[in-house]
Design a protein around this motif. Structure first.
Motif, PDB file in Angstrom:
ATOM      1  N   GLY A 137     -10.143   5.845   1.974  1.00  0.00           N
ATOM      2  CA  GLY A 137      -9.446   7.128   1.977  1.00  0.00           C
ATOM      3  C   GLY A 137      -9.528   7.805   3.319  1.00  0.00           C
ATOM      4  N   TYR A 138      -9.359   9.102   3.300  1.00  0.00           N
ATOM      5  CA  TYR A 138      -9.303   9.893   4.528  1.00  0.00           C
ATOM      6  C   TYR A 138     -10.338  11.011   4.447  1.00  0.00           C
ATOM      7  N   ASP A 139     -11.090  11.200   5.521  1.00  0.00           N
ATOM      8  CA  ASP A 139     -12.127  12.240   5.577  1.00  0.00           C
ATOM      9  C   ASP A 139     -13.061  12.185   4.370  1.00  0.00           C
ATOM     10  N   PRO A 147     -11.532   9.419  -1.278  1.00  0.00           N
ATOM     11  CA  PRO A 147     -10.857   8.155  -1.601  1.00  0.00           C
ATOM     12  C   PRO A 147      -9.428   8.366  -2.098  1.00  0.00           C
ATOM     13  N   VAL A 148      -8.510   7.518  -1.629  1.00  0.00           N
ATOM     14  CA  VAL A 148      -7.147   7.522  -2.177  1.00  0.00           C
ATOM     15  C   VAL A 148      -6.809   6.173  -2.812  1.00  0.00           C
ATOM     16  N   ILE A 149      -7.582   5.118  -2.472  1.00  0.00           N
ATOM     17  CA  ILE A 149      -7.473   3.894  -3.260  1.00  0.00           C
ATOM     18  C   ILE A 149      -8.835   3.644  -3.901  1.00  0.00           C
ATOM     19  N   ASN A 188       5.996   6.288  -3.894  1.00  0.00           N
ATOM     20  CA  ASN A 188       5.525   7.171  -2.831  1.00  0.00           C
ATOM     21  C   ASN A 188       4.086   7.618  -3.028  1.00  0.00           C
ATOM     22  N   GLY A 189       3.272   7.420  -2.007  1.00  0.00           N
ATOM     23  CA  GLY A 189       1.919   7.963  -2.069  1.00  0.00           C
ATOM     24  C   GLY A 189       0.958   7.195  -2.966  1.00  0.00           C
ATOM     25  N   ALA A 190       1.359   6.014  -3.430  1.00  0.00           N
ATOM     26  CA  ALA A 190       0.514   5.243  -4.353  1.00  0.00           C
ATOM     27  C   ALA A 190      -0.703   4.644  -3.660  1.00  0.00           C
ATOM     28  N   GLY A 191      -0.618   4.487  -2.336  1.00  0.00           N
ATOM     29  CA  GLY A 191      -1.741   3.910  -1.594  1.00  0.00           C
ATOM     30  C   GLY A 191      -1.424   2.570  -0.959  1.00  0.00           C
ATOM     31  N   LYS A 192      -0.157   2.243  -0.850  1.00  0.00           N
ATOM     32  CA  LYS A 192       0.238   0.945  -0.298  1.00  0.00           C
ATOM     33  C   LYS A 192      -0.125   0.826   1.182  1.00  0.00           C
ATOM     34  N   THR A 193       0.253   1.819   1.959  1.00  0.00           N
ATOM     35  CA  THR A 193      -0.041   1.775   3.393  1.00  0.00           C
ATOM     36  C   THR A 193      -1.550   1.824   3.647  1.00  0.00           C
ATOM     37  N   THR A 194      -2.242   2.629   2.881  1.00  0.00           N
ATOM     38  CA  THR A 194      -3.702   2.710   3.032  1.00  0.00           C
ATOM     39  C   THR A 194      -4.328   1.331   2.789  1.00  0.00           C
ATOM     40  N   THR A 195      -3.834   0.626   1.785  1.00  0.00           N
ATOM     41  CA  THR A 195      -4.337  -0.720   1.489  1.00  0.00           C
ATOM     42  C   THR A 195      -4.093  -1.653   2.674  1.00  0.00           C
ATOM     43  N   PRO A 245       3.986  -2.119  10.959  1.00  0.00           N
ATOM     44  CA  PRO A 245       3.756  -0.836  10.286  1.00  0.00           C
ATOM     45  C   PRO A 245       5.038  -0.215   9.761  1.00  0.00           C
ATOM     46  N   GLU A 246       4.847   0.726   8.881  1.00  0.00           N
ATOM     47  CA  GLU A 246       5.937   1.542   8.358  1.00  0.00           C
ATOM     48  C   GLU A 246       6.620   2.255   9.524  1.00  0.00           C
ATOM     49  N   GLY A 247       7.939   2.327   9.494  1.00  0.00           N
ATOM     50  CA  GLY A 247       8.629   3.157  10.481  1.00  0.00           C
ATOM     51  C   GLY A 247       8.890   2.486  11.820  1.00  0.00           C
ATOM     52  N   ASP A 287       5.116  -3.570   6.035  1.00  0.00           N
ATOM     53  CA  ASP A 287       5.004  -2.282   5.345  1.00  0.00           C
ATOM     54  C   ASP A 287       6.355  -1.575   5.260  1.00  0.00           C
ATOM     55  N   GLU A 288       6.905  -1.544   4.060  1.00  0.00           N
ATOM     56  CA  GLU A 288       8.106  -0.733   3.767  1.00  0.00           C
ATOM     57  C   GLU A 288       9.257  -1.036   4.723  1.00  0.00           C
ATOM     58  N   LEU A 289       9.662  -2.308   4.750  1.00  0.00           N
ATOM     59  CA  LEU A 289      10.743  -2.721   5.637  1.00  0.00           C
ATOM     60  C   LEU A 289      12.055  -2.019   5.318  1.00  0.00           C
ATOM     61  N   GLU A 310       6.334  -2.445  -0.727  1.00  0.00           N
ATOM     62  CA  GLU A 310       7.675  -1.876  -0.869  1.00  0.00           C
ATOM     63  C   GLU A 310       7.748  -0.844  -1.976  1.00  0.00           C
ATOM     64  N   GLN A 311       8.541   0.191  -1.706  1.00  0.00           N
ATOM     65  CA  GLN A 311       8.974   1.109  -2.771  1.00  0.00           C
ATOM     66  C   GLN A 311      10.183   0.536  -3.480  1.00  0.00           C
ATOM     67  N   MET A 312      10.947  -0.301  -2.753  1.00  0.00           N
ATOM     68  CA  MET A 312      12.118  -0.935  -3.377  1.00  0.00           C
ATOM     69  C   MET A 312      11.619  -2.156  -4.128  1.00  0.00           C
TER      70      MET A 312
HETATM   71  N1  ATP Z   1      -3.748  10.398   7.404  1.00  0.00           N
HETATM   72  C1  ATP Z   1      -3.946  10.836   6.155  1.00  0.00           C
HETATM   73  N2  ATP Z   1      -4.781  11.859   5.893  1.00  0.00           N
HETATM   74  C2  ATP Z   1      -4.993  12.278   4.627  1.00  0.00           C
HETATM   75  N3  ATP Z   1      -4.394  11.750   3.539  1.00  0.00           N
HETATM   76  C3  ATP Z   1      -3.553  10.742   3.737  1.00  0.00           C
HETATM   77  C4  ATP Z   1      -3.265  10.223   5.047  1.00  0.00           C
HETATM   78  N4  ATP Z   1      -2.389   9.214   4.923  1.00  0.00           N
HETATM   79  C5  ATP Z   1      -2.115   9.102   3.609  1.00  0.00           C
HETATM   80  N5  ATP Z   1      -2.811  10.015   2.891  1.00  0.00           N
HETATM   81  C6  ATP Z   1      -2.775  10.181   1.414  1.00  0.00           C
HETATM   82  O1  ATP Z   1      -3.203   8.987   0.803  1.00  0.00           O
HETATM   83  C7  ATP Z   1      -2.422   8.709  -0.362  1.00  0.00           C
HETATM   84  C8  ATP Z   1      -1.842   7.312  -0.232  1.00  0.00           C
HETATM   85  O2  ATP Z   1      -0.940   7.298   0.883  1.00  0.00           O
HETATM   86  P1  ATP Z   1      -0.263   5.974   1.425  1.00  0.00           P
HETATM   87  O3  ATP Z   1       0.395   6.319   2.684  1.00  0.00           O
HETATM   88  O4  ATP Z   1      -1.264   4.887   1.420  1.00  0.00           O
HETATM   89  O5  ATP Z   1       0.801   5.697   0.270  1.00  0.00           O
HETATM   90  P2  ATP Z   1       2.053   4.734   0.254  1.00  0.00           P
HETATM   91  O6  ATP Z   1       1.994   4.028  -1.071  1.00  0.00           O
HETATM   92  O7  ATP Z   1       2.110   3.911   1.470  1.00  0.00           O
HETATM   93  O8  ATP Z   1       3.279   5.760   0.222  1.00  0.00           O
HETATM   94  P3  ATP Z   1       4.768   5.608   0.817  1.00  0.00           P
HETATM   95  O9  ATP Z   1       5.508   4.746  -0.157  1.00  0.00           O
HETATM   96  O10 ATP Z   1       5.284   7.005   0.813  1.00  0.00           O
HETATM   97  O11 ATP Z   1       4.654   5.006   2.170  1.00  0.00           O
HETATM   98  C9  ATP Z   1      -1.400   9.820  -0.454  1.00  0.00           C
HETATM   99  O12 ATP Z   1      -1.857  10.750  -1.383  1.00  0.00           O
HETATM  100  C10 ATP Z   1      -1.357  10.408   0.943  1.00  0.00           C
HETATM  101  O13 ATP Z   1      -1.047  11.762   0.900  1.00  0.00           O
END
Ligand code: ATP
Ligand code: MG
Length: 241
Positions: free
Chosen positions: A17-19, A22-24, A43-50, A89-91, A166-168, A198-200
């Motif tokens: 997670g961040y700070d 945990p987000v995953i 959106n926001g499920a935690g894919k990029t964090t993973t 990476p995404e973007g 990530d999210e092509l 992917e979200q798609m």
């Molecule tokens: N730099 C950050 N600081 C704090 N929280 C973050 C940060 N990046 C992501 N989060 C939070 O972590 C959670 C998971 O985010 P993540 O980016 O992993 O999701 P995602 O599945 O990739 O979403 P998306 O489909 O929108 O890309 C979300 O609640 C997001 O707000």
């Protein structure tokens, strides 16, 4: 069925997670040599964090990441790329004022020999002949779909064994998403194992062998891509069916 010895990536119960928040929450997944595995979710499920945790851009509070039998949990991204993991990476994140070729060469930053870089360029141009034609064009003047192809191609310049995408589909119209997915299949056929998020959901599962569904930081469903495509829960939640 996959055997343990075939595994190129094993993610074991990671919490990240961040700070300190945990987000995953305990994600586990496997990728076998040669597969395309999709992680799908909203959106926001935690894919990029993973993804960021796997490549070493962030480190988990708990759990392990094993690549080709080696524990890389605490390794940094500039070292995991040398082992053969590449992250798109995404973007896209291209250097907008640089040419296609210059952008691609930056993907080979771990190599310091001209010959090695040229060999990678040649391989990438073989997979993406259109990029060869456009090699002197400045990135910002290309369409979104073309820029995404450059970002993927740049990810191949380090000769990865495992490519993380990530999210092509982000910001691309459906016909372009299809093109990009076709490119992923071609890359996989050329011998690169692929983990795609992917979200798609439908588009990703259509090219994947297996998939995981992630929801609020947890894997809620997994199976072959066909099982997930046929699953009433997946269809209802992610395909509007
Ligand atoms: N730099 C950050 N600081 C704090 N929280 C973050 C940060 N990046 C992501 N989060 C939070 O972590 C959670 C998971 O985010 P993540 O980016 O992993 O999701 P995602 O599945 O990739 O979403 P998306 O489909 O929108 O890309 C979300 O609640 C997001 O707000
Ligand atoms: Mg994301």
């Amino acid at each position: 069925m996959t055997h343990v010895s075939d595994l190129i990536l094993k993610v074991e119960n990671i919490q990240c997670g961040y700070d300190g928040v945990p987000v995953i929450h305990g994600i586990s997944l496997d990728v076998a040599q040669g597969e395309i595995v999709a992680i799908v979710g909203a959106n926001g499920a935690g894919k990029t964090t993973t993804m960021r945790t796997i490549v070493g851009l962030m480190h988990p509070y708990r759990g392990k990441v094993i690549f080709a039998g080696k524990d890389i949990t605490l390794m940094e991204a500039h070292d995991t790329i040398k082992l053969g993991i590449s992250y798109v990476p995404e973007g896209r994140r291209l250097f907008s004022k640089l040419t296609i070729r210059e952008n691609l060469e930056l993907g080979a930053f771990i190599k310091n020999d001209r010959k090695g870089i040229d060999e990678s360029l040649e391989r990438v141009f073989e997979l993406f002949p259109k990029l060869y034609d456009r090699r002197t064009q400045v990135a910002e003047t290309m369409s979104g779909g073309e820029q995404q192809m450059v970002a993927i191609a740049r990810g191949l310049m380090s000769d990865p064994k495992l490519l993380l995408l990530d999210e092509l589909s982000l910001g691309l119209m459906p016909s372009l998403v299809e093109k990009v997915m076709e490119a992923v299949v071609a890359i996989n056929r050329s011998g690169v194992t692929v983990l795609i998020v992917e979200q798609m959901v439908q588009e990703a599962l259509e090219i994947a062998h297996r998939g995981y569904v992630i929801q609020t930081g947890q894997i809620v469903q997994q199976g072959t891509a066909q099982e997930l495509l046929d699953s009433p829960e997946v269809r209802k939640a992610y395909m509007g069916l």
